[in-house]
Design a protein around this motif. Structure first.
Motif, PDB file in Angstrom:
ATOM      1  N   ARG A  75      51.440  54.161  36.097  1.00  0.00           N
ATOM      2  CA  ARG A  75      52.719  54.386  35.426  1.00  0.00           C
ATOM      3  C   ARG A  75      52.608  54.105  33.929  1.00  0.00           C
ATOM      4  NH1 ARG A  75      56.466  51.549  40.076  1.00  0.00           N
ATOM      5  NH2 ARG A  75      56.837  53.448  41.331  1.00  0.00           N
ATOM      6  N   THR A 101      45.461  45.562  49.238  1.00  0.00           N
ATOM      7  CA  THR A 101      46.877  45.640  48.880  1.00  0.00           C
ATOM      8  C   THR A 101      47.093  45.314  47.408  1.00  0.00           C
ATOM      9  OG1 THR A 101      47.473  44.985  51.135  1.00  0.00           O
ATOM     10  CG2 THR A 101      49.181  44.758  49.443  1.00  0.00           C
ATOM     11  N   LYS A 102      46.362  44.326  46.909  1.00  0.00           N
ATOM     12  CA  LYS A 102      46.474  43.946  45.496  1.00  0.00           C
ATOM     13  C   LYS A 102      46.020  45.073  44.591  1.00  0.00           C
ATOM     14  CE  LYS A 102      45.027  40.348  42.216  1.00  0.00           C
ATOM     15  NZ  LYS A 102      44.226  39.115  42.045  1.00  0.00           N
ATOM     16  N   GLN A 103      44.923  45.732  44.955  1.00  0.00           N
ATOM     17  CA  GLN A 103      44.420  46.831  44.143  1.00  0.00           C
ATOM     18  C   GLN A 103      45.392  48.009  44.134  1.00  0.00           C
ATOM     19  OE1 GLN A 103      40.631  47.267  46.111  1.00  0.00           O
ATOM     20  NE2 GLN A 103      39.516  46.269  44.435  1.00  0.00           N
ATOM     21  N   LYS A 104      46.026  48.263  45.266  1.00  0.00           N
ATOM     22  CA  LYS A 104      46.998  49.363  45.324  1.00  0.00           C
ATOM     23  C   LYS A 104      48.184  49.097  44.398  1.00  0.00           C
ATOM     24  CE  LYS A 104      45.907  50.696  50.092  1.00  0.00           C
ATOM     25  NZ  LYS A 104      46.406  50.781  51.482  1.00  0.00           N
ATOM     26  N   LYS A 105      48.695  47.870  44.418  1.00  0.00           N
ATOM     27  CA  LYS A 105      49.807  47.520  43.525  1.00  0.00           C
ATOM     28  C   LYS A 105      49.376  47.650  42.064  1.00  0.00           C
ATOM     29  CE  LYS A 105      52.134  44.336  46.717  1.00  0.00           C
ATOM     30  NZ  LYS A 105      52.537  42.920  46.973  1.00  0.00           N
ATOM     31  N   ASN A 106      48.162  47.190  41.791  1.00  0.00           N
ATOM     32  CA  ASN A 106      47.612  47.282  40.432  1.00  0.00           C
ATOM     33  C   ASN A 106      47.518  48.734  39.975  1.00  0.00           C
ATOM     34  OD1 ASN A 106      44.889  47.938  38.953  1.00  0.00           O
ATOM     35  ND2 ASN A 106      45.405  45.877  38.271  1.00  0.00           N
ATOM     36  N   ARG A 107      47.081  49.611  40.871  1.00  0.00           N
ATOM     37  CA  ARG A 107      46.931  51.027  40.527  1.00  0.00           C
ATOM     38  C   ARG A 107      48.282  51.667  40.195  1.00  0.00           C
ATOM     39  NH1 ARG A 107      42.585  54.291  42.695  1.00  0.00           N
ATOM     40  NH2 ARG A 107      44.040  55.500  43.972  1.00  0.00           N
ATOM     41  N   VAL A 108      49.296  51.347  40.959  1.00  0.00           N
ATOM     42  CA  VAL A 108      50.626  51.918  40.707  1.00  0.00           C
ATOM     43  C   VAL A 108      51.133  51.500  39.324  1.00  0.00           C
ATOM     44  CG1 VAL A 108      53.050  51.893  41.416  1.00  0.00           C
ATOM     45  CG2 VAL A 108      51.258  52.108  43.138  1.00  0.00           C
ATOM     46  N   ILE A 109      51.052  50.196  39.037  1.00  0.00           N
ATOM     47  CA  ILE A 109      51.558  49.678  37.762  1.00  0.00           C
ATOM     48  C   ILE A 109      50.811  50.309  36.584  1.00  0.00           C
ATOM     49  CG2 ILE A 109      51.744  47.606  36.319  1.00  0.00           C
ATOM     50  CD1 ILE A 109      52.139  46.015  38.959  1.00  0.00           C
ATOM     51  N   LYS A 129      51.609  55.321  46.434  1.00  0.00           N
ATOM     52  CA  LYS A 129      51.780  53.863  46.325  1.00  0.00           C
ATOM     53  C   LYS A 129      50.451  53.158  46.093  1.00  0.00           C
ATOM     54  CE  LYS A 129      55.938  53.894  49.195  1.00  0.00           C
ATOM     55  NZ  LYS A 129      56.619  53.381  50.405  1.00  0.00           N
ATOM     56  N   GLY A 130      49.617  53.804  45.299  1.00  0.00           N
ATOM     57  CA  GLY A 130      48.340  53.208  44.931  1.00  0.00           C
ATOM     58  C   GLY A 130      47.219  53.448  45.923  1.00  0.00           C
TER      59      GLY A 130
END
Length: 346
Positions: free
Chosen positions: A132, A121-129, A340-341
């Motif tokens: 962008r 989950t952390k990696q997915k959020k990181n990928r989105v940010i 969403k990443g």
């Protein structure tokens, strides 16, 4: 009037009006009419001008019944990952009946499962940010000045695809064992390769000494100083360009980031590039596998033979394929944000 009769009526009326079969197909294809259906109905009508079904021979179905097809559909909906042999045993019919029901009654086909990178989950959020951020920084056509880089280990073994590599013969014994088998070894000779690519062109292929990827001093001495630093004048002709690398430990070291700040016009820092993202590097998703097929179509007897094959393959590698992989990079960033990443289909 049934749907089948309605379709025949529509085709024959257009045929009576003087339309040719190809014209009728073009008029009706948006409604789901197949070319074979149009030509078949016209051929049949010219022999016997009737819309009714032909008299069928044989008895009623006993295996591929409506109830069996419904049970098969329900099983596929619950879990599409199935084996035809097991389905045949569970539904008490033959494998050929299952095959026909899947194809003719359900209209489904077997598709090959793929593999993807496991993401937290952390990696997915990181990928989105970070995706962008990269889209904002490299909006328009500025991505064309990025030098994408990566390292990969190649072995002397033949590149073997268990699913798609096939041999053809009347009997297995007709083919020599050397052609039937792909040799594998527990003690492989290998070499690490460094590559850089951009829309401007291909950087030279370099063989990297072992340990460089995890030790920042070696990375500086063996890759950045002798390979990356001259590229500004050799490949980019002293124009502005941006250096990209993944999030390997040596790449994110402070001494490496400081060197990049002092020696290249621009670079994507370890805090800006999405970690655990081989699906966002053109070398990973569009070049390495093709290069490996070209260089390792057969096994090599030595590391030196492997090196010569890699150099030749990279020299022959078409720049059009490199540019196509890089041109797909912005859309992959957008697909990653949309997912969403998570993993996405490009």
């Amino acid at each position: 009037m049934s749907e089948r009769i309605n379709r025949r009526f529509t085709i024959t009326e257009l045929h009576k009006a003087g339309h040719r079969p190809c014209e009728i197909f073009n008029l009706l294809k948006h409604r789901g009419f197949k070319r074979s259906t149009v030509y078949g109905v016209i051929k049949r009508y010219s022999k016997a001008p009737s819309l009714a079904d032909k008299k069928r021979s044989g008895g009623p179905r006993t295996a591929r019944t409506k109830s069996m097809v419904k049970a098969l559909r329900d099983r596929i909906r619950r879990n599409p990952r199935r084996q035809q042999k097991k389905l045949a045993i569970q539904l008490n019919v033959s494998p050929s009946t299952i095959k026909m029901a899947l194809k003719s009654d359900l209209g489904v086909r077997a598709m090959r499962r793929g593999v993807c990178h496991m993401l937290t989950t952390k990696q997915k959020k990181n990928r989105v940010i970070r995706c962008r951020g990269l889209l904002k920084r490299h909006a328009g056509e500025s991505y064309k000045n990025i030098l994408f880089t990566d390292e990969k280990i190649f072995t002397v073994e033949e590149k073997f695809n268990r699913q798609n590599d096939r041999i053809y013969a009347k009997r297995k014994s007709d083919i020599p064992i050397a052609q039937r088998k792909s040799n594998r070894s527990h003690h492989l000779g290998s070499v690490m390769v460094w590559l850089g690519v951009s829309l401007v062109g291909k950087a030279d292929l370099y063989f990297v000494p072992q340990g460089v990827k995890v030790r920042e001093k070696n990375y500086l001495d063996e890759v950045l100083e002798p390979i990356v630093k001259p590229i500004g004048s050799t490949l980019f002709k002293n124009r502005d360009w941006t250096f990209q690398q993944d999030s390997a430990p040596a790449h994110g070291a402070k001494v490496v980031q400081r060197w990049l700040h002092d020696n290249v016009p621009g670079f994507i820092s370890s805090q800006q590039w999405p970690s655990a993202s081989p699906d966002l590097n053109p070398l990973d998703y569009g070049i390495w596998s093709k290069l490996e097929i070209m260089a390792c179509s057969k096994s090599h007897t030595s590391v030196e033979s492997l090196k010569q094959s890699l150099l030749k393959a990279w020299g022959d590698y078409p720049i059009e394929s490199v540019r196509a992989a890089i041109d797909g990079w912005p859309s992959r960033l957008r697909s990653c944000v949309k997912a969403k990443g998570g993993n996405f289909e490009p």
